[in-house]
Design a protein around this motif. Structure first.
Motif, mmCIF file in Angstrom:
data_model
loop_
_atom_site.group_PDB
_atom_site.id
_atom_site.type_symbol
_atom_site.label_atom_id
_atom_site.label_comp_id
_atom_site.label_asym_id
_atom_site.label_seq_id
_atom_site.Cartn_x
_atom_site.Cartn_y
_atom_site.Cartn_z
ATOM 1 N N MET A 1 -11.936 -49.163 70.816
ATOM 2 C CA MET A 1 -12.025 -50.425 70.095
ATOM 3 C C MET A 1 -12.119 -50.144 68.599
ATOM 4 O O MET A 1 -13.040 -49.471 68.139
ATOM 5 N N LYS A 2 -11.165 -50.646 67.833
ATOM 6 C CA LYS A 2 -11.127 -50.443 66.391
ATOM 7 C C LYS A 2 -11.518 -51.728 65.663
ATOM 8 O O LYS A 2 -11.059 -52.813 66.020
ATOM 9 N N VAL A 3 -12.340 -51.574 64.629
ATOM 10 C CA VAL A 3 -12.869 -52.732 63.907
ATOM 11 C C VAL A 3 -12.704 -52.535 62.402
ATOM 12 O O VAL A 3 -13.057 -51.483 61.864
ATOM 13 N N THR A 4 -12.184 -53.546 61.727
ATOM 14 C CA THR A 4 -12.059 -53.537 60.275
ATOM 15 C C THR A 4 -12.813 -54.718 59.688
ATOM 16 O O THR A 4 -12.685 -55.846 60.156
ATOM 17 N N GLY A 5 -13.599 -54.457 58.648
ATOM 18 C CA GLY A 5 -14.249 -55.536 57.913
ATOM 19 C C GLY A 5 -13.385 -55.948 56.738
ATOM 20 O O GLY A 5 -12.546 -55.174 56.278
ATOM 21 N N PHE A 6 -13.589 -57.152 56.238
ATOM 22 C CA PHE A 6 -12.805 -57.570 55.071
ATOM 23 C C PHE A 6 -13.528 -58.659 54.286
ATOM 24 O O PHE A 6 -14.349 -59.404 54.819
ATOM 25 N N THR A 7 -13.212 -58.727 52.996
ATOM 26 C CA THR A 7 -13.759 -59.744 52.116
ATOM 27 C C THR A 7 -12.882 -59.876 50.893
ATOM 28 O O THR A 7 -11.947 -59.090 50.689
ATOM 29 N N PHE A 8 -13.190 -60.860 50.053
ATOM 30 C CA PHE A 8 -12.568 -60.985 48.735
ATOM 31 C C PHE A 8 -13.688 -61.163 47.716
ATOM 32 O O PHE A 8 -14.767 -61.668 48.042
ATOM 33 N N ILE A 9 -13.437 -60.766 46.481
ATOM 34 C CA ILE A 9 -14.486 -60.888 45.467
ATOM 35 C C ILE A 9 -13.866 -60.830 44.075
ATOM 36 O O ILE A 9 -12.820 -60.204 43.872
ATOM 37 N N ARG A 10 -14.537 -61.481 43.143
ATOM 38 C CA ARG A 10 -14.155 -61.444 41.731
ATOM 39 C C ARG A 10 -15.405 -61.721 40.885
ATOM 40 O O ARG A 10 -16.167 -62.630 41.202
ATOM 41 N N ASN A 11 -15.625 -60.927 39.859
ATOM 42 C CA ASN A 11 -16.754 -61.118 38.945
ATOM 43 C C ASN A 11 -18.084 -61.261 39.690
ATOM 44 O O ASN A 11 -18.882 -62.172 39.425
ATOM 45 N N ALA A 12 -18.340 -60.343 40.597
ATOM 46 C CA ALA A 12 -19.567 -60.393 41.391
ATOM 47 C C ALA A 12 -20.814 -60.178 40.544
ATOM 48 O O ALA A 12 -21.857 -60.793 40.784
ATOM 49 N N ILE A 13 -20.723 -59.305 39.553
ATOM 50 C CA ILE A 13 -21.891 -59.002 38.722
ATOM 51 C C ILE A 13 -22.203 -60.170 37.792
ATOM 52 O O ILE A 13 -23.359 -60.595 37.671
ATOM 53 N N ALA A 14 -21.190 -60.708 37.159
ATOM 54 C CA ALA A 14 -21.395 -61.836 36.249
ATOM 55 C C ALA A 14 -21.973 -63.045 36.975
ATOM 56 O O ALA A 14 -22.788 -63.792 36.417
ATOM 57 N N ASN A 15 -21.576 -63.220 38.224
ATOM 58 C CA ASN A 15 -22.042 -64.367 39.002
ATOM 59 C C ASN A 15 -23.199 -64.026 39.938
ATOM 60 O O ASN A 15 -23.605 -64.859 40.751
ATOM 61 N N ASP A 16 -23.697 -62.800 39.837
ATOM 62 C CA ASP A 16 -24.857 -62.355 40.604
ATOM 63 C C ASP A 16 -24.664 -62.507 42.110
ATOM 64 O O ASP A 16 -25.546 -62.984 42.827
ATOM 65 N N TYR A 17 -23.513 -62.080 42.603
ATOM 66 C CA TYR A 17 -23.270 -62.086 44.045
ATOM 67 C C TYR A 17 -23.711 -60.742 44.642
ATOM 68 O O TYR A 17 -23.350 -59.685 44.119
ATOM 69 N N PRO A 18 -24.438 -60.750 45.740
ATOM 70 C CA PRO A 18 -24.871 -59.498 46.371
ATOM 71 C C PRO A 18 -23.769 -58.894 47.244
ATOM 72 O O PRO A 18 -23.968 -58.595 48.417
ATOM 73 N N VAL A 19 -22.607 -58.685 46.652
ATOM 74 C CA VAL A 19 -21.451 -58.252 47.443
ATOM 75 C C VAL A 19 -21.637 -56.842 47.994
ATOM 76 O O VAL A 19 -21.185 -56.542 49.111
ATOM 77 N N ALA A 20 -22.301 -55.953 47.245
ATOM 78 C CA ALA A 20 -22.536 -54.600 47.756
ATOM 79 C C ALA A 20 -23.407 -54.649 49.005
ATOM 80 O O ALA A 20 -23.152 -53.952 49.993
ATOM 81 N N GLU A 21 -24.450 -55.480 48.969
ATOM 82 C CA GLU A 21 -25.318 -55.651 50.127
ATOM 83 C C GLU A 21 -24.555 -56.280 51.290
ATOM 84 O O GLU A 21 -24.752 -55.902 52.453
ATOM 85 N N ALA A 22 -23.689 -57.229 50.979
ATOM 86 C CA ALA A 22 -22.902 -57.893 52.013
ATOM 87 C C ALA A 22 -22.023 -56.891 52.770
ATOM 88 O O ALA A 22 -21.999 -56.856 54.002
ATOM 89 N N ILE A 23 -21.318 -56.062 52.009
ATOM 90 C CA ILE A 23 -20.435 -55.070 52.622
ATOM 91 C C ILE A 23 -21.243 -54.044 53.418
ATOM 92 O O ILE A 23 -20.891 -53.712 54.554
ATOM 93 N N ARG A 24 -22.316 -53.565 52.839
ATOM 94 C CA ARG A 24 -23.142 -52.566 53.534
ATOM 95 C C ARG A 24 -23.753 -53.130 54.822
ATOM 96 O O ARG A 24 -24.008 -52.384 55.766
ATOM 97 N N SER A 25 -23.974 -54.432 54.862
ATOM 98 C CA SER A 25 -24.603 -55.022 56.043
ATOM 99 C C SER A 25 -23.698 -54.988 57.273
ATOM 100 O O SER A 25 -24.184 -55.095 58.393
ATOM 101 N N VAL A 26 -22.378 -54.842 57.069
ATOM 102 C CA VAL A 26 -21.458 -54.806 58.208
ATOM 103 C C VAL A 26 -20.742 -53.475 58.369
ATOM 104 O O VAL A 26 -20.081 -53.247 59.390
ATOM 105 N N LEU A 27 -20.875 -52.579 57.393
ATOM 106 C CA LEU A 27 -20.188 -51.285 57.476
ATOM 107 C C LEU A 27 -20.500 -50.513 58.758
ATOM 108 O O LEU A 27 -19.597 -49.880 59.332
#
Length: 292
Positions: A1-27
């Motif tokens: 069983m093969k699994v790929t995660g995916f997302t989109f992002i832009r200006n995460a730091i300027a908008n204070d999005y926890p995108v690194a945490e989001a990605i790490r939570s499903v890696l």
């Protein structure tokens, strides 16, 4: 069983999005991960590259800022990520830049993917939601907030992001899903009063004209609770990937925020009462078909 995660992002730091945490939570659930990295003006690219170079594949994109109506640009960027996923992948896990999956749900999700891999009537898995608001100590609980969304999908031809990238469809019909006992933790509304207002203004620019934003969300210093409706104290623990961010929080609320939410209309109170007593959300919009 093969699994790929995916997302989109832009200006995460300027908008204070926890995108690194989001990605790490499903890696830990994924063999690899695709990021549609929009044309940012901050250090988002460097942040994404630093997360897990061996697992993450970056697709550089340019947002079409003319697609403001209905948040269409979000769906377009999500679909760019989907197109970059290998056709031999079995499952795709979608996570937005302000969401996380608690590690306590990983084994449940793995088992559900295994159990439903060969079940042709199941095209996706439906997850429940916790929407945190203003503080990591409170979450919003009301009809204003979607309570379920598709976040795990089979890699089937024709699957695409729908409308503003909140949900998915396959060849323009609703996906057949199984509701599983796992939650997405949504942190997009956890910010200081000033930053939260900035988020509301920035978010609405992808749905409304600038004049509408200025009229409905003028710049002010007070905390706007209109989007909360009803807050509940959070008594559990947050995902491990969020611990450092939470510990670094530089604002506090000395009052009980559950007492600051505006009064609901009579109609909303009645509908909410029915849901509280029965668990049934009348007139709920569902961009999916629960079959199991």
């Amino acid at each position: 069983m093969k699994v790929t995660g995916f997302t989109f992002i832009r200006n995460a730091i300027a908008n204070d999005y926890p995108v690194a945490e989001a990605i790490r939570s499903v890696l830990p659930l994924c063999d690899d991960f695709v990021v549609a990295l929009g044309n940012s003006t901050d250090e988002t690219a460097e942040l994404i590259k630093s997360i897990s170079p061996d697992k993450i594949k970056i697709i550089n994109t340019v947002w079409d800022d003319s697609l403001q109506k209905g948040g269409q640009v979000f769906a377009e960027e999500t679909n760019k990520a989907i197109k970059a996923i290998s056709p031999d992948i079995d499952w795709m896990i979608y996570i937005q830049g302000d969401e996380c999956i608690h590690e306590k749900y990983h084994e449940i999700i793995k088992q559900e993917m295994k159990d439903n891999l060969k079940d042709e009537q199941i095209e996706a898995l439906l997850l429940k939601y916790v929407h945190f608001y203003a503080s990591y100590d409170y979450y919003a609980e009301s009809r204003r907030w979607y309570r379920r969304e598709i976040r795990i999908l089979k890699n089937l031809p024709g699957i695409h992001s729908y409308r503003d990238a909140q949900g998915f469809r396959i060849n323009d019909r609703k996906l057949r899903v199984k509701l599983i006992d796992a939650y997405i933790y949504h942190y997009g509304w956890v910010k200081t009063p000033k930053a939260l207002q900035g988020k509301v203004r920035n978010f609405n620019q992808f749905y409304q004209t600038q004049d509408w934003v200025e009229q409905n969300f003028p710049i002010q210093e007070s905390f706007d609770m209109r989007n909360a409706d009803r807050l509940v104290k959070f008594e559990e623990n947050h995902p491990k990937v969020m611990q450092n961010r939470i510990a670094a929080t530089n604002w506090t609320f000395d009052e009980d925020l559950t007492k600051r939410t505006p009064k609901m209309s009579l109609k909303r109170r009645m509908l909410q009462k029915i849901e509280d007593l029965t668990g049934i959300r009348l007139f709920e919009y569902r961009n999916y078909k629960i079959v199991k």
